[in-house]
Design a protein around this motif. Structure first.
Motif, short mmCIF file in Angstrom:
data_model
loop_
_atom_site.label_atom_id
_atom_site.label_comp_id
_atom_site.label_asym_id
_atom_site.label_seq_id
_atom_site.Cartn_x
_atom_site.Cartn_y
_atom_site.Cartn_z
N GLY A 52 0.82 -1.21 0.00
CA GLY A 52 0.00 0.00 0.00
C GLY A 52 0.85 1.26 0.00
O GLY A 52 0.60 2.20 -0.75
N THR A 55 2.56 1.72 -3.39
CA THR A 55 1.59 2.17 -4.40
C THR A 55 1.33 3.67 -4.25
O THR A 55 1.33 4.41 -5.24
N CYS A 92 -0.81 11.63 -0.66
CA CYS A 92 -0.31 10.28 -0.92
C CYS A 92 0.90 9.96 -0.06
O CYS A 92 1.00 8.87 0.51
N TRP A 105 -6.36 2.21 4.55
CA TRP A 105 -6.80 1.64 3.28
C TRP A 105 -8.08 2.32 2.78
O TRP A 105 -8.22 2.56 1.58
N GLY A 108 -7.06 5.66 1.44
CA GLY A 108 -6.46 5.51 0.12
C GLY A 108 -7.50 5.37 -0.97
O GLY A 108 -7.34 5.90 -2.08
N THR A 109 -8.57 4.68 -0.66
CA THR A 109 -9.66 4.55 -1.64
C THR A 109 -10.32 5.91 -1.88
O THR A 109 -10.62 6.27 -3.03
N GLN A 112 -8.19 7.98 -4.19
CA GLN A 112 -8.34 7.64 -5.61
C GLN A 112 -9.58 8.31 -6.19
O GLN A 112 -9.56 8.79 -7.32
N TRP A 136 -4.89 0.61 -7.34
CA TRP A 136 -5.30 0.53 -5.94
C TRP A 136 -6.27 -0.64 -5.73
O TRP A 136 -6.21 -1.33 -4.71
#
Length: 148
Positions: A52, A55, A92, A105, A108-109, A112, A136
């Motif tokens: 993660g 990325t 990020c 997580w 992070g979604t 995006q 992702w």
């Protein structure tokens, strides 16, 4: 005549079988016990956190390096679009450092989605958003497979 493999001692590391550390079904037909690793990784949670974080770090780098080519090739890149790119890249990096947190997580979604939403400022940001959303999604899939 006998096979030379059969003459090796039972504790030989080159000999296949459960004593050599093989995972999966053992010689008796059973499977690994509940306390054993399924993925073969020493620390699956740490590996997934690294995936993660890597990325998100790659995404930050691509976002920052994309500013100039977008300006040259894509034409009119407003100050708001550049500000959005820099803000998303900083987010990020910060989020990559927080991948050990349980909410990271999900954040992070959301990140995006924000990148795709910034496609309203310039079409190329939508393209980058779709690409990184797919990356992702794959990272989330790998996380689910490894951690269960």
């Amino acid at each position: 005549m006998t096979d030379p493999v059969d003459e090796r001692p039972a504790g030989d590391p080159d000999r296949p079988g459960p004593e050599a550390g093989a995972s999966g079904p053992d010689a008796t037909g059973g499977t690994d016990g509940p306390g054993e690793r399924r993925s073969g990784l020493r620390n699956p949670a740490k590996a997934v956190r690294g995936l993660g974080a890597g990325t998100l770090a790659l995404e930050a780098l691509v976002l920052l390096l994309a500013i100039q080519p977008i300006r040259v090739v894509g034409g009119d890149l407003s100050g708001a679009a550049i500000g959005a790119i820099v803000a998303l890249a900083v987010a990020c990096v910060v989020l990559a450092g927080r991948m050990g947190r349980p909410w990271a997580w999900n954040a992070g979604t959301v990140l995006q989605g924000l990148l795709m939403l910034s496609g309203l400022l310039h079409w190329s940001l939508l393209v980058l958003g779709v690409i990184f959303a797919l990356v992702w999604a794959y990272a989330l899939h790998v996380r689910r497979v490894i951690l269960g």
